[in-house]
Design a protein around this motif. Structure first.
Motif, PDB file in Angstrom:
ATOM      1  N   THR A   1      46.961  47.705  27.467  1.00  0.00           N
ATOM      2  CA  THR A   1      46.473  49.080  27.363  1.00  0.00           C
ATOM      3  C   THR A   1      46.286  49.695  28.744  1.00  0.00           C
ATOM      4  OG1 THR A   1      45.394  48.657  25.242  1.00  0.00           O
ATOM      5  CG2 THR A   1      44.562  50.509  26.526  1.00  0.00           C
TER       6      THR A   1
ATOM      7  N   ALA B   1      50.497  53.170  30.765  1.00  0.00           N
ATOM      8  CA  ALA B   1      51.015  54.401  31.364  1.00  0.00           C
ATOM      9  C   ALA B   1      51.957  54.076  32.515  1.00  0.00           C
ATOM     10  CB  ALA B   1      49.870  55.287  31.837  1.00  0.00           C
ATOM     11  N   SER B   2      51.591  53.118  33.342  1.00  0.00           N
ATOM     12  CA  SER B   2      52.457  52.730  34.460  1.00  0.00           C
ATOM     13  C   SER B   2      53.737  52.097  33.948  1.00  0.00           C
ATOM     14  CB  SER B   2      51.722  51.761  35.389  1.00  0.00           C
ATOM     15  OG  SER B   2      50.621  52.384  36.003  1.00  0.00           O
TER      16      SER B   2
ATOM     17  N   GLN C   1      55.243  52.745  31.107  1.00  0.00           N
ATOM     18  CA  GLN C   1      56.103  53.802  30.578  1.00  0.00           C
ATOM     19  C   GLN C   1      56.766  54.607  31.698  1.00  0.00           C
ATOM     20  OE1 GLN C   1      53.003  55.505  28.029  1.00  0.00           O
ATOM     21  NE2 GLN C   1      54.231  54.979  26.234  1.00  0.00           N
ATOM     22  N   GLU C   2      56.085  54.726  32.810  1.00  0.00           N
ATOM     23  CA  GLU C   2      56.604  55.485  33.942  1.00  0.00           C
ATOM     24  C   GLU C   2      57.641  54.694  34.736  1.00  0.00           C
ATOM     25  OE1 GLU C   2      54.921  56.846  38.317  1.00  0.00           O
ATOM     26  OE2 GLU C   2      53.523  56.747  36.632  1.00  0.00           O
TER      27      GLU C   2
ATOM     28  N   GLU D   1      44.692  50.450  19.906  1.00  0.00           N
ATOM     29  CA  GLU D   1      45.282  50.353  21.243  1.00  0.00           C
ATOM     30  C   GLU D   1      46.411  49.328  21.279  1.00  0.00           C
ATOM     31  OE1 GLU D   1      41.420  51.731  23.924  1.00  0.00           O
ATOM     32  OE2 GLU D   1      41.794  49.601  23.601  1.00  0.00           O
TER      33      GLU D   1
END
Length: 267
Positions: free
Chosen positions: A128, A132-133, A135-136, A254
């Protein structure tokens, strides 16, 4: 009938294991419920423990509890003394104290360790936090090493320079600071995840409800038991809290979000 008690998840060392035994003995006395400590040491699967029919008090991680599939009933959740008075914990992302890694981003491209897929602190909180990292940037680490099974193995693998960063349950870290300050001094926290509901003590679903009620009452009143106060202090707990099983649903949500994103393993 004697029921079993187990705190393997937080048996940091032999002295802490003995303190947990003293804790369960005191709960047995104040509740009038016969409890026998059952070690079930690693690498024996915790899943086998959670499937037993004679659990009186045993720790289970919040994620497998919320996901279901184990015949257990919630009793109470511990309140870490280092927190804000609520039954919450987090995951510290730790490196060796002498590591050149200062920020989490600087750990990308190195070697990551993780515990086991049913763990909140050692697997799902990690996914979790990194999602974000991931996905980037795509895969974040050159190597993803696991399952290491336990927080202790994360520490040992990190200090052996076999991984560069790994997850550590914040309450386990509290106990480590107290029990092994020299070991804790060899670690450095780079980042900490969002607080989430603590692992909880559960009993087997088939246990008589009056027995579970007596155990729950003894836990909730532990901080007012003079004989228990020293034990709680050694366990770095301020007491126990009643819990709402619905509060644990966030852990499943999550984990499911990471799965849907294709982030099936920390990497």
């Amino acid at each position: 009938m004697s029921l079993i008690a187990n705190a393997r998840m937080y048996a940091v060392d032999a002295a802490t294991t003995a303190t947990w035994a003293a804790f369960f003995a005191r709960i047995a006395k104040t509740s009038g419920v016969d409890l026998t400590v059952f070690a079930h040491p690693a690498p024996a699967p915790l899943e086998d423990l959670w499937r037993r029919g004679d659990l009186g008090l045993a720790f289970i991680c919040g994620y497998p509890f919320a996901r279901g599939g184990f015949p257990v009933l919630p009793v109470a959740a511990p309140i870490p003394a280092s927190g804000d008075g609520r039954p919450l914990y987090a995951t510290h992302l730790v490196v060796r104290a002498d590591s050149d890694i200062i920020s989490l981003r600087e750990s990308f491209g190195r070697r990551l360790g993780w515990t086991v897929a049913h763990s909140q602190s050692g697997f799902n909180a990690l996914r979790t936090h990194l999602l974000a990292s991931r996905q980037e940037r795509g895969a974040l680490y050159a190597d993803s090493i696991g399952p290491l099974l336990t927080p202790r193995r994360v520490i040992d693998t990190l200090l052996a320079n076999e991984i560069d960063i790994g997850p550590l349950d914040s309450y386990f870290y509290d106990l480590l600071l107290a029990a092994e300050p020299n070991t804790a001094a060899r670690l450095r926290i780079v980042e900490t995840t969002q607080p989430r509901p603590m692992p909880l003590l559960v009993a087997s679903r088939g246990i008589d409800e009056t027995i579970i009620a007596r155990l729950r009452a003894a836990l909730l009143e532990a901080d007012s038991d003079i004989a228990m106060r020293d034990i709680l202090a050694r366990l770095r707990l301020s007491g126990f809290a009643a819990l709402d099983p619905a509060a644990y649903r966030v852990l499943v949500a999550e984990a499911d979000a990471a799965d849907r994103a294709g982030y099936l393993q920390p990497e």
